[in-house]
Design a protein around this motif. Structure first.
Motif, PDB file in Angstrom:
ATOM      1  N   ARG A 120       9.775  12.112   7.643  1.00 52.24           N
ATOM      2  CA  ARG A 120      10.525  11.387   6.491  1.00 52.24           C
ATOM      3  C   ARG A 120      11.461  10.464   7.342  1.00 52.24           C
ATOM      4  O   ARG A 120      11.665   9.258   6.413  1.00 52.24           O
ATOM      5  N   GLN A 121      11.247   9.561   8.696  1.00 55.10           N
ATOM      6  CA  GLN A 121      12.493   8.753   8.133  1.00 55.10           C
ATOM      7  C   GLN A 121      12.081   7.237   8.658  1.00 55.10           C
ATOM      8  O   GLN A 121      12.498   6.405   8.704  1.00 55.10           O
ATOM      9  N   ALA A 122      10.190   7.049   8.525  1.00 51.99           N
ATOM     10  CA  ALA A 122       9.428   5.563   8.819  1.00 51.99           C
ATOM     11  C   ALA A 122       8.091   6.052   8.383  1.00 51.99           C
ATOM     12  O   ALA A 122       7.369   6.982   8.139  1.00 51.99           O
ATOM     13  N   PRO A 123       7.964   4.544   7.592  1.00 47.45           N
ATOM     14  CA  PRO A 123       6.645   4.437   7.507  1.00 47.45           C
ATOM     15  C   PRO A 123       5.740   3.776   8.371  1.00 47.45           C
ATOM     16  O   PRO A 123       4.874   3.261   9.185  1.00 47.45           O
ATOM     17  N   TRP A 124       5.878   5.430   9.569  1.00 49.44           N
ATOM     18  CA  TRP A 124       5.210   5.830  10.846  1.00 49.44           C
ATOM     19  C   TRP A 124       3.607   5.196  10.625  1.00 49.44           C
ATOM     20  O   TRP A 124       3.132   5.900  10.055  1.00 49.44           O
ATOM     21  N   GLN A 125       2.535   3.810  10.944  1.00 48.59           N
ATOM     22  CA  GLN A 125       1.688   3.848  11.469  1.00 48.59           C
ATOM     23  C   GLN A 125       0.504   4.385  11.594  1.00 48.59           C
ATOM     24  O   GLN A 125      -0.580   4.915  11.405  1.00 48.59           O
ATOM     25  N   MET A 126       0.968   5.766  12.598  1.00 49.17           N
ATOM     26  CA  MET A 126      -0.326   6.985  12.792  1.00 49.17           C
ATOM     27  C   MET A 126       0.139   7.753  11.557  1.00 49.17           C
ATOM     28  O   MET A 126      -0.631   8.413  11.766  1.00 49.17           O
ATOM     29  N   LEU A 127       0.993   7.628  10.577  1.00 46.40           N
ATOM     30  CA  LEU A 127       1.033   8.940   9.963  1.00 46.40           C
ATOM     31  C   LEU A 127      -0.100   7.619   8.236  1.00 46.40           C
ATOM     32  O   LEU A 127       0.464   8.304   6.834  1.00 46.40           O
ATOM     33  N   ASN A 128      -0.063   6.386   8.553  1.00 49.14           N
ATOM     34  CA  ASN A 128      -0.387   5.584   7.452  1.00 49.14           C
ATOM     35  C   ASN A 128      -2.350   5.776   7.074  1.00 49.14           C
ATOM     36  O   ASN A 128      -3.035   6.386   7.922  1.00 49.14           O
ATOM     37  N   ARG A 129      -2.251   6.986   5.456  1.00 52.68           N
ATOM     38  CA  ARG A 129      -3.520   6.759   5.081  1.00 52.68           C
ATOM     39  C   ARG A 129      -4.397   6.212   3.915  1.00 52.68           C
ATOM     40  O   ARG A 129      -3.653   5.412   3.709  1.00 52.68           O
ATOM     41  N   GLU A 130      -5.781   5.773   3.869  1.00 53.18           N
ATOM     42  CA  GLU A 130      -5.741   5.701   2.605  1.00 53.18           C
ATOM     43  C   GLU A 130      -6.628   6.432   2.189  1.00 53.18           C
ATOM     44  O   GLU A 130      -7.547   7.635   2.546  1.00 53.18           O
ATOM     45  N   HIS A 131      -6.590   6.713   0.541  1.00 53.55           N
ATOM     46  CA  HIS A 131      -7.305   7.629   0.187  1.00 53.55           C
ATOM     47  C   HIS A 131      -8.611   6.495  -1.496  1.00 53.55           C
ATOM     48  O   HIS A 131      -7.760   5.760  -1.532  1.00 53.55           O
ATOM     49  N   ILE A 132      -9.451   6.682  -1.230  1.00 57.07           N
ATOM     50  CA  ILE A 132     -10.436   5.979  -2.126  1.00 57.07           C
ATOM     51  C   ILE A 132     -11.018   7.580  -3.176  1.00 57.07           C
ATOM     52  O   ILE A 132     -11.582   8.705  -2.629  1.00 57.07           O
ATOM     53  N   LEU A 133     -10.576   7.069  -4.632  1.00 59.09           N
ATOM     54  CA  LEU A 133     -11.084   8.190  -5.651  1.00 59.09           C
ATOM     55  C   LEU A 133     -12.104   7.261  -6.512  1.00 59.09           C
ATOM     56  O   LEU A 133     -12.610   5.834  -6.972  1.00 59.09           O
ATOM     57  N   THR A 134     -13.043   8.009  -7.235  1.00 58.09           N
ATOM     58  CA  THR A 134     -14.225   7.491  -8.400  1.00 58.09           C
ATOM     59  C   THR A 134     -13.487   8.331  -9.217  1.00 58.09           C
ATOM     60  O   THR A 134     -13.299   9.149  -9.718  1.00 58.09           O
ATOM     61  N   THR A 135     -13.178   7.212 -10.518  1.00 57.76           N
ATOM     62  CA  THR A 135     -12.795   7.785 -11.669  1.00 57.76           C
ATOM     63  C   THR A 135     -14.923   8.800 -12.575  1.00 57.76           C
ATOM     64  O   THR A 135     -15.061   8.789 -12.114  1.00 57.76           O
ATOM     65  N   VAL A 136     -13.680  10.057 -13.315  1.00 61.05           N
ATOM     66  CA  VAL A 136     -14.411  10.400 -13.804  1.00 61.05           C
ATOM     67  C   VAL A 136     -14.947  10.589 -15.075  1.00 61.05           C
ATOM     68  O   VAL A 136     -13.674  10.815 -15.256  1.00 61.05           O
ATOM     69  N   ALA A 137     -15.723  10.072 -16.214  1.00 57.67           N
ATOM     70  CA  ALA A 137     -16.355  10.413 -17.822  1.00 57.67           C
ATOM     71  C   ALA A 137     -16.865  11.263 -18.080  1.00 57.67           C
ATOM     72  O   ALA A 137     -18.200  11.057 -17.896  1.00 57.67           O
TER      73      ALA A 137
END
Length: 287
Positions: free
Chosen positions: A46-63
């Motif tokens: 919680r101390q910093a935006p550590w690069q080793m904890l940086n993640r990307e998330h991609i989602l597809t909308t549903v209708a």
């Protein structure tokens, strides 16, 4: 350095008996070290935006396009051919529905909304659109301004405040080409309800600061062969400081060493742009 190696190193420096196992140990001393090191890692994350904890998330909308019968003054839509895939994360639009009416329960061929219909219709064309998307299971916090609609190549608008959110959902003017978002109750909420098949992407900081021997990301040490993504020296000095504090001993030297290492590693964790006092050299484009 694995959990077992880390605790053994700390025990050596504290001049207490080395354990053969840590995660499954019944020794109160080792169980205390095990609890302290898990709390230490969580606090460091919680101390910093550590690069080793940086993640990307991609989602597809549903209708989902379907039909149903509506009754004025009733919040129940009936005679839906199939409710498969519809959940309480969906809103519904179409004739006789109130804008942004959301599903609160799903039955066989029926759904109940949080607002009643305004018209009585048979076989009305309806679109159920998912507006709440569960955040990744290892979500710790947002990285601002990384939320994008990759289908339309523009950023999502937000995060919206509660006041703006209710203004969009309740005011007279609520339509528009851009998607707005808000993070609440463990979900990414979208407004207005998106069509099917849009690609949304964002980055976030993960709470998974531990990696298992098989490469699985975890929120805490679970086995002696797990290891932290943070540097060993930081974990060792931090654990020593926590152990001494728990025992009522003077740990000021260890705490100072830990804080110095923490600030140093936060500064070295990621690169930074070079700043210039002269005007910028110009565009990187040819024209």
């Amino acid at each position: 350095m694995t959990l077992n190696e880390l605790v053994q190193a700390v025990c050596d420096e504290l001049m207490i008996s080395r354990p053969s196992v840590v995660a499954l140990s019944q020794d109160p001393q080792i169980r205390q070290l095990y609890a302290l090191v898990n709390r230490l890692g969580t606090d460091i994350a919680r101390q910093a935006p550590w690069q080793m904890l940086n993640r990307e998330h991609i989602l597809t909308t549903v209708a989902i396009d379907t039909t149903g019968d509506t009754t004025a003054g009733s919040a129940v839509i009936s005679n839906i051919p199939s409710t498969v895939g519809i959940t309480t994360q969906f809103s519904v639009g179409g004739p006789g529905t109130v804008p942004f009416a959301q599903v609160i329960s799903v039955g066989t061929g029926t759904v109940t909304l949080n607002m009643p219909m305004t018209e009585t219709l048979t076989g009305a064309a309806l679109e159920f659109s998912q507006v709440d998307y569960t955040l990744p299971s290892d979500w710790l916090r947002e990285i601002p301004q990384t939320e994008w609609d990759r289908t339309n190549r523009w950023p999502l608008l937000g995060p919206q405040s509660p006041q703006d959110w209710q203004s969009f959902k309740s005011g007279i003017v609520y339509a528009g080409p851009r998607q707005r978002f808000r993070i609440q109750q463990g979900t990414l909420s979208i407004n207005p309800p998106p069509p099917n098949g849009l690609l949304f992407a964002f980055e976030y900081i993960s709470n998974g600061w531990v990696e298992s021997a098989t490469g699985a990301i975890q929120q805490r040490y679970e086995a002696d062969t797990d290891f932290a993504l943070f540097p060993d020296s930081l974990m060792i000095t931090g654990l020593k400081a926590q152990w001494k504090a728990a025992k009522g001993l003077d740990g000021s030297f260890d705490l100072g060493e830990f804080r110095g290492l923490l600030e140093q590693m936060k500064a070295q964790d990621r690169s930074a742009p070079a700043l210039s006092l002269s005007p910028y050299g110009g565009s990187v484009l040819m024209s």
